[in-house]
Design an enzyme around this catalytic site. Structure first.
Site, PDB file in Angstrom:
ATOM      1  CG  ASP A  22       7.279 -16.673  39.973  1.00 49.03           C
ATOM      2  OD1 ASP A  22       7.812 -15.652  39.933  1.00 49.03           O
ATOM      3  OD2 ASP A  22       7.307 -17.321  40.891  1.00 49.03           O
TER       4      ASP A  22
HETATM    5  C1  BGC Z   1       7.686 -14.656  43.117  1.00 49.40           C
HETATM    6  C2  BGC Z   1       6.465 -14.091  42.276  1.00 49.40           C
HETATM    7  C3  BGC Z   1       6.405 -12.662  42.005  1.00 49.40           C
HETATM    8  C4  BGC Z   1       7.745 -12.432  41.334  1.00 49.40           C
HETATM    9  C5  BGC Z   1       7.871 -10.834  40.669  1.00 49.40           C
HETATM   10  C6  BGC Z   1       8.919 -14.036  42.304  1.00 49.40           C
HETATM   11  O1  BGC Z   1      10.064 -14.307  42.977  1.00 49.40           O
HETATM   12  O2  BGC Z   1       7.736 -15.950  43.252  1.00 49.40           O
HETATM   13  O3  BGC Z   1       5.154 -14.366  43.107  1.00 49.40           O
HETATM   14  O4  BGC Z   1       5.411 -12.195  41.602  1.00 49.40           O
HETATM   15  O5  BGC Z   1       8.958 -12.697  41.868  1.00 49.40           O
HETATM   16  O6  BGC Z   1       8.216 -10.184  41.967  1.00 49.40           O
END
Ligand code: BGC
Length: 820
Positions: A225
């Protein structure tokens, strides 16, 4: 091809340690590195899951805005996901995106979860089926999907640090189960979550190896993540394959050193690179691999048709005294009430957001269906305290004369080094060099008043700002972030407005000078240039809404959550609707007994007036065609096809899993196997309250008779069939659900659990034969002594029903015994 194929091994061997490690951190926020030495081009990733945003986080590259996951799963129809998947793939291709960061297959453990709208269900089987259909549909077109967030990322409070404590069986049967299904469906990526599980952050967690890679045989890439990896050795030695975003991160040079010092085996690096090259070959990013499957872009009208149909198919009719449907007819007067009718929430907030070309609001949709003159609108309550960015068409770039806002970038000595035009008053820079270099960014636009009177004009963002209106300074402020979650802080900045009286057609020039504040040095900036909705005297506005309802034949009140109470980054402290909305419903109901309430939220809310109004429709966050779909359902052009993918409580105090706040950094899943309807059933057995709306429930516009089920076997599956007759006067849809239970089980079990489902459709008076398949897994439980799935021998009860609370028909079934 697989990761140890001779071809990939040979490619990996061609690379130096530095070249290999370079590939394992992103090149930018949304792209991976290329490597000409092996014919690898950059792979582009994008959020997801409810559409494809692309690299821009503003209106420059508009996207189709799809229904959110809780709306899609409410269709209980996998065919709808398959059709949406084809659209997602087409959108990805059109934007040059290889990897979609979705589906989200975490569970609705508590209705308070902030990203509830983005996940499918409280049930792991339903979640797994929808996630698998998504994976299959998107990847069939050569675009990769990412099952996220592995694992137990079910709520948002302290999401970067919380350590979830869950026992082995609970993890296997609930939270890991959808991921296992995603791997079975062939997902090409899995995203490791921010949180920890049982003492280790997910980016270093042993669960990445086992069960994910070893037991399940996942051969794809574990992507982190965004910003989740904090260390070098432990994460690199674990199953983590790729660190995002780039270009900087904790691997890079530090990882090269760790390998050279013998802290991380080079074989671990080789394995990660082989996985990445396998992904590249799957999406057509590796020379010599087959070209990506061609995907044609969709026409706007085809997008609108599909999104309108799926949004309607996910709407849940929770109550109807016969008022719905209401066919348009001459002289019919409809009062449309509520801020949400004109400021609809088509999608949830946070990383899942996309920027659609248009959103059909409930007001737009109802005006289109019933006719402009038939509809009166009254907001009834004050607007949420939100600045609405100027839309395309409201603003003109004074330099070029084209629609939009003129943007100039100035460096330290005041020299302009870049300029362009953005199409609307929403401006965002993510991983953009210009944002990092600029000491100041100047935004200039001409805005024309669309009515006489008061206008609250202003801006929102983090940093130093000066706003000039027609050359005069109107505001000068430095705005600091609220809270520490950088994504949430940037996405929800405070706003500053000034009031001006303008005549219809009068235009003013706005110049906003912005000195960016980068949170944690991360190149992410957002500035909104726009206006707030103005509102009159509250008592007067309420009176006028009540008056409009009293004078109409039908009142449609649209209520819902706001961006500040339901979004990524935080959980909901309450399940009640924002201040005043319950009272508004009651006042409208008193004025007009034919009151239909539309609830526009991604997750359950408390509806104290549920039994008092004529009809209640749950719309979820239904995507850009919201109003069109709503009008179809209200007029009966389409049936509301939805059934609840999650239980809706009557009162907050009844909610079985309420606490989402960690205690001393830990969030204990003490309820074990009993979440959602399983918990409600357990409580009901102990004399507790039932939910207001049970799992799987929802009404339609016709009536049904469901025959006795017959059970046969096909291979290792049970096949349940039943005659389903539409006994009413309208075509309709019914969702048959099979629940298993095991009276007298030797192990603890949920009271009942979903084991299969199917959606059927029949014409008025028509009959269909419904067919459901029950997989062997439905009978199994995780044995913590054997560390294996085990089938208890003997009889199970299978109930074929139209909701978890429907007695339906029960039959006794016997699965094959033994450990699988
Ligand atoms: C989220 C993810 C997302 C990533 C990129 C994170 O804060 O938890 O679900 O894909 O950001 O935007």
């Amino acid at each position: 091809m697989h990761t140890s194929s001779p071809h990939l091994t040979a490619l990996v061997e061609r690379l130096s340690l530095e070249q290999k490690v370079r590939l394992l951190t992103g090149a930018s926020v949304w792209s991976l590195h290329d490597e000409p030495a092996v014919g690898l081009r950059p792979i582009v990733v994008s959020d997801g899951p409810t559409g494809v945003r692309g690299a821009a986080v503003d209106d420059r590259e508009p996207s189709a805005s799809l229904p959110s996951a809780s709306s899609v799963s409410a269709t209980w129809d996998l065919e709808q996901v398959r059709r949406l998947g084809a659209l997602i793939a087409a959108e990805a291709r059109a934007k040059g995106v290889d990897v979609v960061l979705g589906p989200t297959v975490n569970l609705h453990r508590s209705p308070r979860g902030g990203r509830h709208f983005e996940a499918f269900s409280e049930d792991p089987y339903l979640t797994g089926e929808f996630g698998a259909a998504y994976v299959g549909a998107v990847q069939a077109h050569g675009v990769a999907t990412t099952a996220k967030h592995y694992v137990a990322n079910d709520t948002e409070t302290d999401r970067f640090t919380v350590d979830v404590r869950a026992d082995e069986r609970t993890l296997r049967e609930l939270y890991l189960a959808p991921f296992e299904r995603m791997v079975g469906a062939g997902a090409w990526l899995v995203m490791s979550a921010y949180n920890g599980v049982n003492g280790a952050p997910m980016s270093t967690n042993p669960l990445l190896r086992d069960p994910l890679k070893d037991e399940w045989g996942f051969d794809g890439v574990v992507i982190s993540d965004w910003g989740a990896v904090h260390d070098t050795d432990a994460s690199a030695a674990s199953g983590q394959d790729l660190v995002m975003p780039g270009p900087d991160g904790p691997w890079g040079g530090a990882l090269v050193e760790a390998v050279e010092d013998g802290h991380v085996p080079e074989a671990a690096i080789d394995e990660k690179v082989a996985r990445l090259l396998l992904l590249a070959s799957r999406v057509g990013a590796l020379e010599g691999a087959p070209e990506a499957v061609p995907v044609r872009p969709w026409e706007d009208s085809a997008i609108a048709d599909l999104l309108r149909e799926t949004a309607a198919d996910g709407m849940v009719l929770a109550r109807n005294d016969g008022t719905l449907p209401v066919e348009p007819r001459d002289g019919l007067k409809v009062a449309v009430i509520g801020q949400h009718a004109r400021r609809a929430r088509a999608q949830g907030g946070g990383s899942a957001s996309v920027f659609p070309r248009h959103v059909v609001t409930p007001l737009d949709g109802l005006r289109e269906a019933f006719g402009e003159e038939a509809v009166t609108f009254a907001p009834g309550l004050p607007p949420a305290d939100e600045l609405h960015p100027f839309t395309r068409g409201q603003v003109t770039d004074p330099v070029t004369g084209t629609p939009g806002v003129h943007v100039r970038y100035l460096d330290q000595d005041g020299t302009a080094f870049a300029e362009d035009t953005t199409p609307s008053g929403r401006l965002a820079w993510l991983g953009d060099e210009r944002l990092v270099r600029a000491a100041r960014i100047e935004l200039t636009t001409r805005v024309t008043a669309d009515r006489d009177g008061r206008h609250d004009l202003g801006f929102a963002g983090l940093g130093g700002f000066t706003l000039e209106i027609d050359g005069e300074t109107a505001a000068a402020e430095t705005v600091s972030p609220a809270g520490e979650d950088p994504v949430t802080a940037v996405l929800n900045p405070p706003s500053v407005t000034v009031t001006r009286d303008l005549a219809l057609g009068q235009s003013v020039e706005l110049r906003l000078t912005y000195s960016p504040t980068l949170m944690g040095g991360f190149p992410f900036g957002l500035v909104l240039l726009g206006a707030k909705d103005v509102f009159g005297d509250p008592a007067e506005e309420l009176r006028s809404a009540v008056g409009a309802a009293a004078a109409a034949d039908l009142a449609v009140v649209v209520v819902g959550t706001t961006e500040s109470i339901e979004s990524e980054g935080f959980d909901r402290p309450r399940l009640t609707l924002p201040e005043g909305q319950d009272e508004l419903v009651r006042r409208i109901r008193e004025a007009n007994p034919r009151t239909v309430v539309v609830v526009n939220s991604g997750a359950p809310v408390i509806m104290p007036w549920l039994d008092e109004v004529a009809a209640v429709l749950l719309s979820w966050f239904p995507g850009q065609e919201f109003g069109a779909a709503l009008a179809d359902v209200i007029t009966g052009a389409r049936e509301p096809g939805g059934r609840l993918p999650t239980s809706w409580p009557a009162r907050e105090e009844d909610v079985p899993v309420w606490t989402v706040e960690p205690h001393e950094g830990r969030l204990a899943y003490t309820e074990g196997l009993h979440i959602g309807y399983r918990a409600w059933l357990k409580r009901e057995q102990a004399g507790g309250h039932a939910p207001a709306l049970p799992f799987g429930s929802g009404l339609g516009y016709t009536t049904w008779r469901i025959g006795e089920p017959s059970v046969t076997t096909a291979g290792d599956r049970l096949v349940v069939e039943a005659d389903v007759a539409n006994t009413g006067a309208r075509p309709g849809k019914q969702v048959l659900q099979a629940y298993l239970s095991r009276p007298g089980s030797a192990v603890e079990r949920p009271v009942a659990w979903l084991a299969g489902f199917t959606a059927v459709r029949a014409e008025a008076g028509g009959r269909v034969r419904a067919r459901l398949e029950i997989a062997p897994r439905a009978f199994q439980h995780w044995d913590t002594d054997a560390h294996a799935w085990v089938t208890e021998s003997g009889e199970f009860t299978l109930r074929l029903a139209t909701s978890v609370a429907d007695p339906g028909h029960t039959v006794t079934v016997t699965p094959a015994a033994g450990t699988v």
